[in-house]
Design a protein around this motif. Structure first.
Motif, PDB file in Angstrom:
ATOM      1  N   ARG A   8      39.247   2.296  71.324  1.00 22.00           N
ATOM      2  CA  ARG A   8      40.886   2.256  71.024  1.00 22.00           C
ATOM      3  C   ARG A   8      40.928   3.570  69.860  1.00 22.00           C
ATOM      4  NH1 ARG A   8      43.644  -1.064  67.580  1.00 22.00           N
ATOM      5  NH2 ARG A   8      42.561  -2.998  69.082  1.00 22.00           N
ATOM      6  N   LYS A   9      39.912   4.195  69.628  1.00 22.88           N
ATOM      7  CA  LYS A   9      40.257   5.666  68.680  1.00 22.88           C
ATOM      8  C   LYS A   9      40.597   6.307  69.739  1.00 22.88           C
ATOM      9  CE  LYS A   9      36.968   9.657  66.559  1.00 22.88           C
ATOM     10  NZ  LYS A   9      35.538   9.951  67.090  1.00 22.88           N
ATOM     11  N   ASN A  10      39.851   6.873  71.587  1.00 20.28           N
ATOM     12  CA  ASN A  10      40.555   7.586  72.227  1.00 20.28           C
ATOM     13  C   ASN A  10      41.830   7.668  72.526  1.00 20.28           C
ATOM     14  OD1 ASN A  10      40.016  10.011  74.276  1.00 20.28           O
ATOM     15  ND2 ASN A  10      40.169   8.183  75.915  1.00 20.28           N
ATOM     16  N   LEU A  11      42.400   6.080  72.571  1.00 18.05           N
ATOM     17  CA  LEU A  11      44.382   5.492  72.753  1.00 18.05           C
ATOM     18  C   LEU A  11      44.384   6.002  71.644  1.00 18.05           C
ATOM     19  CD1 LEU A  11      42.892   2.023  74.689  1.00 18.05           C
ATOM     20  CD2 LEU A  11      43.999   4.592  75.772  1.00 18.05           C
ATOM     21  N   LEU A  12      44.176   5.795  70.356  1.00 20.15           N
ATOM     22  CA  LEU A  12      44.943   6.205  69.279  1.00 20.15           C
ATOM     23  C   LEU A  12      45.484   7.752  69.326  1.00 20.15           C
ATOM     24  CD1 LEU A  12      46.017   5.795  66.631  1.00 20.15           C
ATOM     25  CD2 LEU A  12      44.028   6.275  65.397  1.00 20.15           C
ATOM     26  N   LYS A  13      44.086   8.668  70.006  1.00 21.33           N
ATOM     27  CA  LYS A  13      44.562   9.680  69.601  1.00 21.33           C
ATOM     28  C   LYS A  13      45.132  10.194  70.501  1.00 21.33           C
ATOM     29  CE  LYS A  13      41.612  14.326  70.530  1.00 21.33           C
ATOM     30  NZ  LYS A  13      40.243  14.421  71.498  1.00 21.33           N
ATOM     31  N   ALA A  14      45.146   9.697  71.276  1.00 19.83           N
ATOM     32  CA  ALA A  14      46.466  10.036  72.671  1.00 19.83           C
ATOM     33  C   ALA A  14      48.144   9.839  72.580  1.00 19.83           C
ATOM     34  CB  ALA A  14      46.246   8.553  74.011  1.00 19.83           C
TER      35      ALA A  14
END
Length: 188
Positions: A8-14
């Motif tokens: 979730r964290k990486n996708l939010l950053k992306a």
């Protein structure tokens, strides 16, 4: 590796990076401003398709942009959703390659830009250097061989799902004036 990509964290950053970059809509005509809402509705299905290898990227929209001196360049515009997934992959794999670059390499790297390259050039001039080499390979991105790029990626990216994603993006057809064109080399 795919587990890191779909957090979730990486996708939010992306997603936030894609929103920050803004950019044009792809073949689906979805603007960046709709990405958040689209993911709220479709994130689980999208991630399931990525993880079970049924994800297929949309075609890339081919647009011609002016390059100066009356010349033009073909540019490929992925859909916003595909750009978000590509950004998520890049955020995880790019650090694996960053250590191989020289400090004085400024092209397409995080926290590096043309302004820094100019400042470094001035520093070299002040140190007495008399020659500066600027290399710009004409049509480089249009000529990248997919198999070579994938071989280079495989050296550091051993995750089959991640490599499959990258391969599908490389092979996604380009839509030019409504017609789908197969691509076997080049990156958009």
């Amino acid at each position: 590796m795919i587990e890191q990509i779909v957090t979730r964290k990486n996708l939010l950053k992306a997603r936030r990076q894609v929103e920050k970059n803004n950019g044009s809509s792809g073949v689906d005509h979805m603007p960046v401003s709709e990405l958040k809402h689209h993911l709220e509705l479709n994130r689980d299905a999208l991630l399931t398709s990525v993880l079970n290898h049924s994800y297929v990227p949309q075609p890339i929209l081919g647009v011609v942009i002016p390059k100066g001196k009356g010349k033009t360049r073909q540019l490929g515009v992925p859909t916003v959703t595909d750009r978000m997934l590509q950004q998520a992959v890049s955020q995880i794999i790019a650090p694996k390659f960053e250590l191989e670059f020289k400090d004085h390499s400024y092209g397409f790297r995080p926290r590096k830009n043309a302004h820094q390259a100019v400042l470094q050039s001035l520093k070299y001039i002040n140190e007495g250097y008399q020659h500066i080499v600027d290399i710009d390979l004409k049509n480089f991105f249009d000529e990248v061989e997919h198999y070579i790029l994938l071989q280079l990626l495989y050296r550091k990216v051993k995750c089959p799902t991640t490599l499959r994603l990258i391969r599908t993006w490389l092979r996604a057809p380009m839509q030019i004036k409504g017609k789908l064109i197969k691509r076997r080399k080049g990156i958009p």
